[in-house]
Design a protein around this motif. Structure first.
Motif, short mmCIF file in Angstrom:
data_model
loop_
_atom_site.label_atom_id
_atom_site.label_comp_id
_atom_site.label_asym_id
_atom_site.label_seq_id
_atom_site.Cartn_x
_atom_site.Cartn_y
_atom_site.Cartn_z
N TRP A 1 6.00 1.21 6.36
CA TRP A 1 6.91 2.08 7.10
C TRP A 1 8.26 2.18 6.39
O TRP A 1 8.82 3.26 6.24
N ILE A 2 8.77 1.04 5.96
CA ILE A 2 10.08 1.01 5.29
C ILE A 2 10.03 1.83 4.00
O ILE A 2 10.93 2.62 3.71
N LEU A 3 8.97 1.65 3.22
CA LEU A 3 8.85 2.39 1.95
C LEU A 3 8.74 3.89 2.18
O LEU A 3 9.28 4.68 1.40
N GLN A 4 8.09 4.30 3.24
CA GLN A 4 7.93 5.73 3.51
C GLN A 4 9.15 6.36 4.16
O GLN A 4 9.41 7.55 3.97
N SER B 1 -0.25 3.57 -6.21
CA SER B 1 0.58 4.76 -6.26
C SER B 1 -0.27 5.95 -6.67
O SER B 1 -1.14 5.84 -7.53
N VAL B 2 0.00 7.08 -6.04
CA VAL B 2 -0.66 8.32 -6.40
C VAL B 2 -0.14 8.77 -7.76
O VAL B 2 -0.88 9.29 -8.58
N THR C 1 1.95 2.97 -1.91
CA THR C 1 1.30 2.52 -0.67
C THR C 1 1.06 1.02 -0.76
O THR C 1 0.62 0.52 -1.79
N VAL C 2 1.32 0.33 0.33
CA VAL C 2 1.03 -1.10 0.41
C VAL C 2 -0.45 -1.23 0.78
O VAL C 2 -0.86 -0.82 1.86
N THR C 3 -1.25 -1.77 -0.13
CA THR C 3 -2.69 -1.86 0.12
C THR C 3 -3.12 -3.21 0.69
O THR C 3 -4.12 -3.29 1.39
#
Length: 124
Positions: free
Chosen positions: A29-32, A63-64, A44-46
């Motif tokens: 959530w924080i990263l987004q 990461s995309v 994305t945290v996997t």
């Protein structure tokens, strides 16, 4: 009712799993929503793996974007902010120190898929 050592040990694993999921959710959530660094916009945290004492967290990131070589330095730079934010959101006695690494599982799966496709083509 007495609790055996095995039951107590298993209860500890459940707590680690719950806290790992909470840390993963909050970091995602924080990263987004709160990080403004463009290098981290598509990460994305996997997976989050916590140490038994909950003081260290191995955080797997994918990461995309193909430029994962910029991803780890950006995460290391933001790690204090991320840790502080996780601490504010989760009421833990100790906020785990975050250690980031790139999750290359998707890349490995694609390589295996390509190898299997090559084997199928050579069989025909």
């Amino acid at each position: 009712m007495l609790i055996t050592d095995t039951e107590a040990h298993m209860a500890g694993f459940k707590r680690i799993d719950r806290v790992s999921e909470m840390v993963q959710r909050e970091l995602s959530w924080i990263l987004q929503n709160e990080i403004r660094d463009p290098r981290l916009s598509f990460c994305t945290v996997t997976h989050v793996e916590l140490s038994p004492d909950l003081r260290h967290a191995k955080v797997k990131i994918s990461s995309v974007d193909e430029s994962t070589n910029e991803l780890l330095p950006a995460l290391r730079k933001a790690s204090k902010f991320l840790r502080r934010q996780v601490g504010h959101r989760l009421e833990l006695k100790h906020v785990p120190e975050l250690f980031f690494s790139v999750d290359d599982t998707v890349d490995r799966l694609m390589e295996i898929d390509q190898m299997l496709a090559g084997l199928r083509d050579s069989d025909c």
